[in-house]
Design a protein around this motif. Structure first.
Motif, short mmCIF file in Angstrom:
data_model
loop_
_atom_site.label_atom_id
_atom_site.label_comp_id
_atom_site.label_asym_id
_atom_site.label_seq_id
_atom_site.Cartn_x
_atom_site.Cartn_y
_atom_site.Cartn_z
N ASP A 58 0.84 -1.19 0.00
CA ASP A 58 0.00 0.00 0.00
C ASP A 58 0.88 1.25 0.00
OD1 ASP A 58 -2.32 1.53 0.08
OD2 ASP A 58 -2.35 1.57 2.26
N TYR A 59 0.40 2.30 -0.62
CA TYR A 59 1.21 3.52 -0.72
C TYR A 59 1.32 4.23 0.63
CZ TYR A 59 3.11 7.80 -2.76
OH TYR A 59 3.93 8.86 -3.08
N HIS A 60 0.24 4.27 1.40
CA HIS A 60 0.23 4.98 2.68
C HIS A 60 0.29 3.97 3.83
CE1 HIS A 60 -0.55 8.91 0.93
NE2 HIS A 60 -1.49 8.37 0.19
N LEU A 61 1.36 4.05 4.62
CA LEU A 61 1.56 3.13 5.74
C LEU A 61 1.94 3.92 7.00
CD1 LEU A 61 3.59 0.39 3.83
CD2 LEU A 61 1.23 0.18 4.65
N PRO A 62 1.76 3.33 8.18
CA PRO A 62 2.04 4.07 9.42
C PRO A 62 3.50 4.45 9.61
CG PRO A 62 0.67 2.13 9.85
CD PRO A 62 1.16 2.00 8.44
N ASP A 63 4.44 3.56 9.24
CA ASP A 63 5.84 3.86 9.54
C ASP A 63 6.56 4.53 8.38
OD1 ASP A 63 5.71 1.55 8.02
OD2 ASP A 63 7.22 0.46 9.16
N ARG A 64 6.31 4.05 7.16
CA ARG A 64 6.91 4.66 5.97
C ARG A 64 5.92 4.56 4.83
NH1 ARG A 64 12.84 2.02 6.17
NH2 ARG A 64 11.73 0.77 7.72
N SER A 65 5.92 5.53 3.94
CA SER A 65 4.97 5.53 2.84
C SER A 65 5.67 5.82 1.53
CB SER A 65 3.87 6.58 3.08
OG SER A 65 3.04 6.21 4.16
N GLY A 66 4.94 5.60 0.46
CA GLY A 66 5.39 5.98 -0.87
C GLY A 66 6.71 5.39 -1.28
N LEU A 67 7.56 6.24 -1.86
CA LEU A 67 8.84 5.79 -2.39
C LEU A 67 9.77 5.28 -1.29
CD1 LEU A 67 9.52 8.52 -5.12
CD2 LEU A 67 8.47 6.27 -5.40
N ALA A 68 9.67 5.86 -0.09
CA ALA A 68 10.52 5.40 1.01
C ALA A 68 10.15 3.97 1.40
CB ALA A 68 10.36 6.33 2.22
N ALA A 69 8.86 3.68 1.46
CA ALA A 69 8.42 2.31 1.76
C ALA A 69 8.84 1.35 0.66
CB ALA A 69 6.90 2.28 1.94
N LEU A 70 8.67 1.77 -0.58
CA LEU A 70 9.06 0.92 -1.71
C LEU A 70 10.56 0.62 -1.67
CD1 LEU A 70 8.43 -0.49 -4.40
CD2 LEU A 70 8.71 1.73 -5.54
N ALA A 71 11.37 1.64 -1.40
CA ALA A 71 12.83 1.44 -1.35
C ALA A 71 13.21 0.46 -0.25
CB ALA A 71 13.52 2.79 -1.13
N ALA A 72 12.58 0.59 0.93
CA ALA A 72 12.90 -0.31 2.04
C ALA A 72 12.49 -1.75 1.73
CB ALA A 72 12.20 0.17 3.31
N ILE A 73 11.32 -1.92 1.15
CA ILE A 73 10.84 -3.26 0.80
C ILE A 73 11.72 -3.88 -0.28
CG2 ILE A 73 8.95 -4.53 -0.30
CD1 ILE A 73 8.35 -3.96 2.57
N LYS A 74 12.08 -3.11 -1.28
CA LYS A 74 12.91 -3.64 -2.36
C LYS A 74 14.32 -3.97 -1.86
CE LYS A 74 13.05 -2.13 -6.48
NZ LYS A 74 12.91 -3.48 -7.07
N ALA A 75 14.82 -3.19 -0.92
CA ALA A 75 16.15 -3.47 -0.37
C ALA A 75 16.15 -4.80 0.39
CB ALA A 75 16.60 -2.33 0.53
N HIS A 76 15.04 -5.08 1.08
CA HIS A 76 14.96 -6.33 1.86
C HIS A 76 14.61 -7.53 0.96
CE1 HIS A 76 14.40 -8.84 5.40
NE2 HIS A 76 13.25 -9.26 4.88
N PHE A 77 13.58 -7.36 0.14
CA PHE A 77 13.15 -8.43 -0.77
C PHE A 77 13.77 -8.18 -2.14
CE2 PHE A 77 9.77 -8.04 2.41
CZ PHE A 77 9.63 -9.36 2.83
N GLU A 78 15.06 -8.35 -2.23
CA GLU A 78 15.84 -7.90 -3.39
C GLU A 78 15.33 -8.45 -4.72
OE1 GLU A 78 20.56 -7.52 -4.29
OE2 GLU A 78 19.83 -9.48 -3.64
N ALA A 79 15.03 -9.74 -4.79
CA ALA A 79 14.65 -10.35 -6.05
C ALA A 79 13.16 -10.62 -6.16
CB ALA A 79 15.43 -11.66 -6.24
#
Length: 227
Positions: A58-79
């Motif tokens: 989801d784009y809007h989340l309690p701890d991080r949203s938008g591009l910051a959330a996407l970057a964190a998720i992609k960094a963890h779930f790399e592939a």
């Protein structure tokens, strides 16, 4: 098929599971289906990357949203492909998300039938872009004097792109990250980026999203088959 939904509205969880499970079993009948739902990025990153095949974010989340959330998720779930969902849709937002490496953007305003069609594309490991975004982007962007018509695009891709460039383009169309493309083709990440840059230039596109819009538009008209 193991799906992780990151959405702080728990009312969405069961609906998404009910929508995803029959699609996953239809498209991946040999895979065990598992569905997990969490409220924020921190909880999502407690899952081992190897335990998840697809993240719906989801784009809007309690701890991080938008591009910051996407970057964190992609960094963890790399592939792992990450498809973002949002109730707010604007061409700029869609473009930013796709350029940041998302494997698709699905508007939450979609009807059940539209949502099912979008997730069907995602489960086939292809990038989903809202049709209205592709059409709006095609209508408003500036065309170069030598740009190919959509009817000529398929022949150009077959005859003018090298086999390696076609491989890279096909993987990029499926939302495969650069690192994973490099691993699958046993080439350097820098080489993948060079190939993509050359493909974009050949298609008259400025970036990944422009290239995707050109190819999706040609596919929608029947001028180009899906890879």
């Amino acid at each position: 098929m193991k799906v992780l939904l990151v959405d702080d509205h728990e009312i969405v969880w069961n609906g998404t599971r009910r929508l995803m499970e029959p699609l996953a079993r239809e498209l991946h009948p040999d895979d065990e289906f598992a569905f997990h739902a969490v409220r924020d990025v921190a909880a999502a990153c407690r899952f081992a990357p190897s335990s998840i095949d697809l993240v719906l974010l989801d784009y809007h989340l309690p701890d991080r949203s938008g591009l910051a959330a996407l970057a964190a998720i992609k960094a963890h779930f790399e592939a792992v492909p990450v498809c973002m969902q949002s109730a707010e849709v604007s061409p700029q937002r869609v473009r930013e998300i796709i350029e940041a490496g998302a494997a698709g953007f699905v508007p939450k305003s979609y009807s059940l039938n539209e949502m099912e069609a979008a997730l069907r594309v995602v489960l086939r490991h292809r990038i989903y872009l809202p049709a209205e975004f592709v059409l709006a982007d095609d209508a408003c962007r500036t065309r170069g004097p030598d740009e190919l018509e959509r009817e000529d695009l398929a022949g150009f891709i077959r005859s003018e792109l090298s086999p390696r460039q076609r491989q890279v383009l096909a993987l990029a169309m499926r939302g495969t990250p650069v690192k994973l493309i490099a691993r699958q083709l046993s080439i350097a990440e820098g080489t993948v980026k060079v190939h993509l840059s050359m493909v974009y230039r050949a298609l008259g596109a400025r970036n990944r999203t422009d290239a995707l819009c050109r190819v999706f538009d040609a596919q929608a008209t029947g001028a180009l088959e899906r890879p």
